[in-house]
Design an enzyme around this catalytic site. Sequence first.
Site, PDB file in Angstrom:
ATOM      1  N   LEU A   9       0.865  -1.188   0.000  1.00 36.36           N
ATOM      2  CA  LEU A   9       0.000   0.000   0.000  1.00 36.36           C
ATOM      3  C   LEU A   9       0.897   1.231   0.000  1.00 36.36           C
ATOM      4  O   LEU A   9       1.822   1.326   0.813  1.00 36.36           O
ATOM      5  CB  LEU A   9      -0.867   0.020   1.265  1.00 36.36           C
ATOM      6  CG  LEU A   9      -1.618   1.334   1.527  1.00 36.36           C
ATOM      7  CD1 LEU A   9      -2.811   1.488   0.574  1.00 36.36           C
ATOM      8  CD2 LEU A   9      -2.113   1.409   2.978  1.00 36.36           C
ATOM      9  N   ASP A  36      -4.748   7.584  -2.570  1.00 34.95           N
ATOM     10  CA  ASP A  36      -4.515   9.032  -2.502  1.00 34.95           C
ATOM     11  C   ASP A  36      -5.874   9.727  -2.510  1.00 34.95           C
ATOM     12  O   ASP A  36      -6.889   9.120  -2.857  1.00 34.95           O
ATOM     13  CB  ASP A  36      -3.692   9.472  -3.730  1.00 34.95           C
ATOM     14  CG  ASP A  36      -2.960  10.787  -3.522  1.00 34.95           C
ATOM     15  OD1 ASP A  36      -1.716  10.780  -3.402  1.00 34.95           O
ATOM     16  OD2 ASP A  36      -3.644  11.852  -3.480  1.00 34.95           O
ATOM     17  N   TYR A 158       4.656  21.711  10.082  1.00 37.07           N
ATOM     18  CA  TYR A 158       5.226  20.605   9.295  1.00 37.07           C
ATOM     19  C   TYR A 158       6.369  19.916  10.046  1.00 37.07           C
ATOM     20  O   TYR A 158       6.419  18.680  10.142  1.00 37.07           O
ATOM     21  CB  TYR A 158       5.712  21.161   7.961  1.00 37.07           C
ATOM     22  CG  TYR A 158       6.245  20.129   6.997  1.00 37.07           C
ATOM     23  CD1 TYR A 158       5.381  19.302   6.277  1.00 37.07           C
ATOM     24  CD2 TYR A 158       7.617  19.993   6.784  1.00 37.07           C
ATOM     25  CE1 TYR A 158       5.872  18.362   5.383  1.00 37.07           C
ATOM     26  CE2 TYR A 158       8.109  19.056   5.894  1.00 37.07           C
ATOM     27  CZ  TYR A 158       7.240  18.246   5.194  1.00 37.07           C
ATOM     28  OH  TYR A 158       7.721  17.306   4.313  1.00 37.07           O
ATOM     29  N   LYS A 162       6.509  16.042  11.398  1.00 38.88           N
ATOM     30  CA  LYS A 162       7.506  15.083  10.908  1.00 38.88           C
ATOM     31  C   LYS A 162       8.400  14.566  12.034  1.00 38.88           C
ATOM     32  O   LYS A 162       8.874  13.433  11.992  1.00 38.88           O
ATOM     33  CB  LYS A 162       8.346  15.721   9.797  1.00 38.88           C
ATOM     34  CG  LYS A 162       7.546  16.019   8.531  1.00 38.88           C
ATOM     35  CD  LYS A 162       6.979  14.741   7.925  1.00 38.88           C
ATOM     36  CE  LYS A 162       6.349  14.969   6.572  1.00 38.88           C
ATOM     37  NZ  LYS A 162       5.827  13.733   5.970  1.00 38.88           N
TER      38      LYS A 162
HETATM   39  N1  LIG Z   1       9.524  16.953  -1.723  1.00 36.72           N
HETATM   40  C1  LIG Z   1      10.322  17.122  -0.685  1.00 36.72           C
HETATM   41  O1  LIG Z   1      11.298  17.889  -0.744  1.00 36.72           O
HETATM   42  C2  LIG Z   1      10.065  16.375   0.604  1.00 36.72           C
HETATM   43  C3  LIG Z   1      11.047  16.481   1.599  1.00 36.72           C
HETATM   44  C4  LIG Z   1      10.854  15.803   2.788  1.00 36.72           C
HETATM   45  C5  LIG Z   1       9.717  15.023   2.984  1.00 36.72           C
HETATM   46  N2  LIG Z   1       8.782  14.943   2.001  1.00 36.72           N
HETATM   47  C6  LIG Z   1       7.608  14.113   2.284  1.00 36.72           C
HETATM   48  O2  LIG Z   1       7.450  13.153   1.272  1.00 36.72           O
HETATM   49  C7  LIG Z   1       6.078  12.778   1.174  1.00 36.72           C
HETATM   50  C8  LIG Z   1       5.643  12.855  -0.297  1.00 36.72           C
HETATM   51  O3  LIG Z   1       5.704  14.222  -0.698  1.00 36.72           O
HETATM   52  P1  LIG Z   1       5.986  14.669  -2.209  1.00 36.72           P
HETATM   53  O4  LIG Z   1       7.156  15.540  -2.188  1.00 36.72           O
HETATM   54  O5  LIG Z   1       5.948  13.500  -3.116  1.00 36.72           O
HETATM   55  O6  LIG Z   1       4.724  15.625  -2.410  1.00 36.72           O
HETATM   56  P2  LIG Z   1       3.490  15.604  -3.427  1.00 36.72           P
HETATM   57  O7  LIG Z   1       2.714  16.812  -3.097  1.00 36.72           O
HETATM   58  O8  LIG Z   1       3.992  15.403  -4.804  1.00 36.72           O
HETATM   59  O9  LIG Z   1       2.676  14.288  -2.993  1.00 36.72           O
HETATM   60  C9  LIG Z   1       1.901  14.227  -1.825  1.00 36.72           C
HETATM   61  C10 LIG Z   1       0.679  13.357  -2.093  1.00 36.72           C
HETATM   62  O10 LIG Z   1      -0.067  13.221  -0.869  1.00 36.72           O
HETATM   63  C11 LIG Z   1      -1.437  13.271  -1.198  1.00 36.72           C
HETATM   64  N3  LIG Z   1      -2.235  13.646  -0.040  1.00 36.72           N
HETATM   65  C12 LIG Z   1      -2.253  14.841   0.621  1.00 36.72           C
HETATM   66  N4  LIG Z   1      -3.151  14.808   1.611  1.00 36.72           N
HETATM   67  C13 LIG Z   1      -3.722  13.579   1.605  1.00 36.72           C
HETATM   68  C14 LIG Z   1      -4.736  12.952   2.378  1.00 36.72           C
HETATM   69  N5  LIG Z   1      -5.365  13.601   3.381  1.00 36.72           N
HETATM   70  N6  LIG Z   1      -5.070  11.665   2.097  1.00 36.72           N
HETATM   71  C15 LIG Z   1      -4.466  11.017   1.082  1.00 36.72           C
HETATM   72  N7  LIG Z   1      -3.505  11.559   0.288  1.00 36.72           N
HETATM   73  C16 LIG Z   1      -3.151  12.835   0.543  1.00 36.72           C
HETATM   74  C17 LIG Z   1      -1.516  14.326  -2.308  1.00 36.72           C
HETATM   75  O11 LIG Z   1      -2.730  14.236  -3.031  1.00 36.72           O
HETATM   76  C18 LIG Z   1      -0.283  13.988  -3.123  1.00 36.72           C
HETATM   77  O12 LIG Z   1      -0.574  13.043  -4.134  1.00 36.72           O
HETATM   78  C19 LIG Z   1       5.308  13.731   2.081  1.00 36.72           C
HETATM   79  O13 LIG Z   1       5.037  13.098   3.306  1.00 36.72           O
HETATM   80  C20 LIG Z   1       6.291  14.875   2.297  1.00 36.72           C
HETATM   81  O14 LIG Z   1       6.063  15.543   3.503  1.00 36.72           O
HETATM   82  C21 LIG Z   1       8.928  15.594   0.821  1.00 36.72           C
END
Ligand SMILES: NC(=O)c1ccc[n+]([C@@H]2O[C@H](COP(=O)([O-])OP(=O)(O)OC[C@H]3O[C@@H](n4cnc5c(N)ncnc54)[C@H](O)[C@@H]3O)[C@@H](O)[C@H]2O)c1
Length: 248
Positions: A9, A36, A158, A162
């Site tokens: 998942l 999602d 945030y 985290k």
């Molecule tokens: N991009 C970065 O630099 C970065 C850095 C550190 C951590 N992260 C973490 O990585 C993870 C993925 O982020 P990403 O960068 O791919 O961002 P992204 O925005 O591309 O993807 C996030 C996804 O989460 C989904 N989502 C949001 N709220 C939701 C909910 N309530 N229920 C179900 N789905 C939901 C969104 O629709 C989206 O598809 C996140 O947890 C983010 O905090 C990202």
Amino acid sequence: MSLVGKLALVTGGASGIGRATCRIFSKEGASVIVADRDPKGIKDTLDIINDKSKEKHLGVELDVTKSSSINNTLEKSLEKFSKPPSIIVNCAGITRDNFILKLSEEDFDEVINVNLKGTFLIIKTFANSIVEHGIQNGSIINISSIVGKYGNIGQSNYTASKAGVELLTKTASKEFAKLGIRVNAVFPGMIKTNMIESVPDKVKDRFRSMIPMGRFGEPEEIAEAITFLASDKSSYITGASIFVTGGF
Ligand SMILES: NC(=O)c1ccc[n+]([C@@H]2O[C@H](COP(=O)([O-])OP(=O)(O)OC[C@H]3O[C@@H](n4cnc5c(N)ncnc54)[C@H](O)[C@@H]3O)[C@@H](O)[C@H]2O)c1
């Protein structure tokens, strides 16, 4: 790093790191439940990973903040695969950035609800089902963030969410070890996804200058670490925090 025969998942599977994880999992032979709240993004991910001839994967609309939606995701998984996923990736996440003096209570709550409470609800529901079905080698991977370790201006909600994910991971790893479920956290640095698109260029440049490798990461570079933790290659790793940050 074969995942042949495994069911996974991936929350947040419609975009960024979650989508890259779905791609690599499917390449390694796993069936993937792409979950999602974004139906269009789910379809796009399925189009990327589905072999045209057979529907090996499943897409489910999911809101990780709602128990009813999580239960529905579990029911759909059991309907299609007759078992719960043994690999769970908590990748759904949001930001609502502002300075503490200006941050609304709603934006604080929303980020905690999605990133931290959502991770808890998914873990609780799916770990219970793994145990009920007698599955012995579960692997849960939670996505934290490097700023959840050190703090970051404008991201009190945030970073707190985290940091919470890290300790939730460690506690779950201790509670679940005897149940055959490993729980680990991955800490991405700055990764090229939609999430950082709204970050002003000036801030991005400042971050880039602090990364020893001198560049932002690709979503696939996080997904590879997740895949290692999902696979039996990491069979003695639990409660770990793995930084994938280019040295940041
Ligand atoms: N991009 C970065 O630099 C970065 C850095 C550190 C951590 N992260 C973490 O990585 C993870 C993925 O982020 P990403 O960068 O791919 O961002 P992204 O925005 O591309 O993807 C996030 C996804 O989460 C989904 N989502 C949001 N709220 C939701 C909910 N309530 N229920 C179900 N789905 C939901 C969104 O629709 C989206 O598809 C996140 O947890 C983010 O905090 C990202």
